[in-house]
Design a protein around this motif. Structure first.
Motif, PDB file in Angstrom:
ATOM      1  N   VAL A  10       0.496   4.561  -4.649  1.00 59.61           N
ATOM      2  CA  VAL A  10      -0.003   4.014  -5.302  1.00 59.61           C
ATOM      3  C   VAL A  10      -1.429   4.627  -6.263  1.00 59.61           C
ATOM      4  O   VAL A  10      -1.656   4.909  -7.901  1.00 59.61           O
ATOM      5  CB  VAL A  10      -0.369   2.232  -5.029  1.00 59.61           C
ATOM      6  CG1 VAL A  10      -0.259   1.392  -6.915  1.00 59.61           C
ATOM      7  CG2 VAL A  10       1.216   1.475  -4.811  1.00 59.61           C
ATOM      8  N   LYS A  55      -0.134  -0.597  -9.414  1.00 63.54           N
ATOM      9  CA  LYS A  55       1.071  -1.802  -8.340  1.00 63.54           C
ATOM     10  C   LYS A  55       2.695  -1.252  -9.364  1.00 63.54           C
ATOM     11  O   LYS A  55       3.485  -1.683  -8.224  1.00 63.54           O
ATOM     12  CB  LYS A  55       0.320  -2.502  -7.779  1.00 63.54           C
ATOM     13  CG  LYS A  55       1.382  -2.855  -6.792  1.00 63.54           C
ATOM     14  CD  LYS A  55       0.705  -3.823  -5.582  1.00 63.54           C
ATOM     15  CE  LYS A  55      -0.266  -3.297  -4.774  1.00 63.54           C
ATOM     16  NZ  LYS A  55      -0.647  -4.176  -3.922  1.00 63.54           N
ATOM     17  N   VAL A  59       5.667  -0.046  -9.048  1.00 59.85           N
ATOM     18  CA  VAL A  59       6.891  -0.837  -7.956  1.00 59.85           C
ATOM     19  C   VAL A  59       8.349  -0.077  -8.578  1.00 59.85           C
ATOM     20  O   VAL A  59       9.542  -0.279  -8.335  1.00 59.85           O
ATOM     21  CB  VAL A  59       7.075  -2.517  -7.939  1.00 59.85           C
ATOM     22  CG1 VAL A  59       8.074  -3.137  -7.843  1.00 59.85           C
ATOM     23  CG2 VAL A  59       5.780  -2.965  -6.961  1.00 59.85           C
ATOM     24  N   SER A  62       9.041   2.975  -7.684  1.00 61.48           N
ATOM     25  CA  SER A  62      10.181   3.335  -6.546  1.00 61.48           C
ATOM     26  C   SER A  62      10.995   2.609  -6.449  1.00 61.48           C
ATOM     27  O   SER A  62      12.457   3.624  -6.098  1.00 61.48           O
ATOM     28  CB  SER A  62       8.971   2.646  -5.298  1.00 61.48           C
ATOM     29  OG  SER A  62       9.693   2.916  -4.469  1.00 61.48           O
ATOM     30  N   HIS A 112       5.281  -4.129  -0.500  1.00 59.20           N
ATOM     31  CA  HIS A 112       4.044  -3.118  -1.183  1.00 59.20           C
ATOM     32  C   HIS A 112       2.870  -3.786   0.269  1.00 59.20           C
ATOM     33  O   HIS A 112       2.527  -4.977   0.671  1.00 59.20           O
ATOM     34  CB  HIS A 112       3.706  -3.504  -1.982  1.00 59.20           C
ATOM     35  CG  HIS A 112       3.673  -4.687  -3.491  1.00 59.20           C
ATOM     36  ND1 HIS A 112       2.590  -5.640  -2.969  1.00 59.20           N
ATOM     37  CD2 HIS A 112       4.517  -5.378  -3.766  1.00 59.20           C
ATOM     38  CE1 HIS A 112       3.262  -6.354  -4.081  1.00 59.20           C
ATOM     39  NE2 HIS A 112       3.902  -6.441  -4.215  1.00 59.20           N
ATOM     40  N   TYR A 116       0.488   1.302  -0.820  1.00 63.53           N
ATOM     41  CA  TYR A 116       1.777   1.581  -0.084  1.00 63.53           C
ATOM     42  C   TYR A 116       2.926   0.978  -0.905  1.00 63.53           C
ATOM     43  O   TYR A 116       2.952  -0.169  -0.733  1.00 63.53           O
ATOM     44  CB  TYR A 116       2.221   1.853   1.471  1.00 63.53           C
ATOM     45  CG  TYR A 116       1.504   3.217   1.559  1.00 63.53           C
ATOM     46  CD1 TYR A 116       1.693   5.065   1.067  1.00 63.53           C
ATOM     47  CD2 TYR A 116       0.573   2.797   2.210  1.00 63.53           C
ATOM     48  CE1 TYR A 116       1.024   5.943   1.478  1.00 63.53           C
ATOM     49  CE2 TYR A 116      -0.242   3.705   2.295  1.00 63.53           C
ATOM     50  CZ  TYR A 116       0.129   5.534   2.482  1.00 63.53           C
ATOM     51  OH  TYR A 116      -0.904   6.653   2.600  1.00 63.53           O
ATOM     52  N   VAL A 117       4.366   1.666  -1.480  1.00 63.26           N
ATOM     53  CA  VAL A 117       4.992   1.071  -2.230  1.00 63.26           C
ATOM     54  C   VAL A 117       6.266   0.952  -1.593  1.00 63.26           C
ATOM     55  O   VAL A 117       6.288   2.693  -1.629  1.00 63.26           O
ATOM     56  CB  VAL A 117       5.316   0.778  -3.600  1.00 63.26           C
ATOM     57  CG1 VAL A 117       6.761  -0.117  -4.132  1.00 63.26           C
ATOM     58  CG2 VAL A 117       4.077  -0.070  -4.486  1.00 63.26           C
TER      59      VAL A 117
END
Length: 125
Positions: A10, A55, A59, A62, A112, A116-117
């Motif tokens: 992120v 974030k 999301v 990703s 998440h 990280y996601v």
């Protein structure tokens, strides 16, 4: 059937947002559906922090990367034609909004933790 996966740090999105308003706008146009751009603009006006906005964008990036992978080689659908949403049961899906293409919503899963996601996509034609 197609399966896709993606992982994202992120902080990469956060650095992009800090770069300039122009860079942020170009990124939004590249990865968000017009409905999502409207949602993002509402977030900007609220008390949400830049880290939370990063974030939120992470999301979407990703799950759309995972969806792009799940749809290949049958379809090459790019991010602005994908909308991250929830179906009637509340499950996350990607709806495809591309003229002359009829694809059922793609099931996605996203998690998440910290910076990280990770997302998975499953396309069942």
């Amino acid at each position: 059937m197609g399966i896709g996966i993606d992982i994202l740090k992120v902080s990469r999105i956060r650095m992009l947002l800090e770069k300039s308003k122009f860079t942020e706008s170009r990124f939004l146009e590249k990865c968000l559906h017009p409905k999502e751009i409207q949602q993002y603009r509402l977030l900007q006006g609220s008390q949400i922090t830049q880290a939370q906005r990063a974030k939120w964008l992470g999301v979407r990036w990703s799950v759309k990367e995972a969806t792009f992978k799940a749809l290949q080689p049958s379809y090459y659908i790019y991010m602005p034609f994908m909308e991250y949403a929830h179906n009637k049961q509340g499950m996350p899906v990607i709806n495809i909004h591309k003229p002359n293409v009829s694809i059922t919503p793609v099931s996605v899963s996203v998690s998440h933790d910290g910076d990280y996601v990770v997302a998975n996509a499953l396309y069942l034609p």
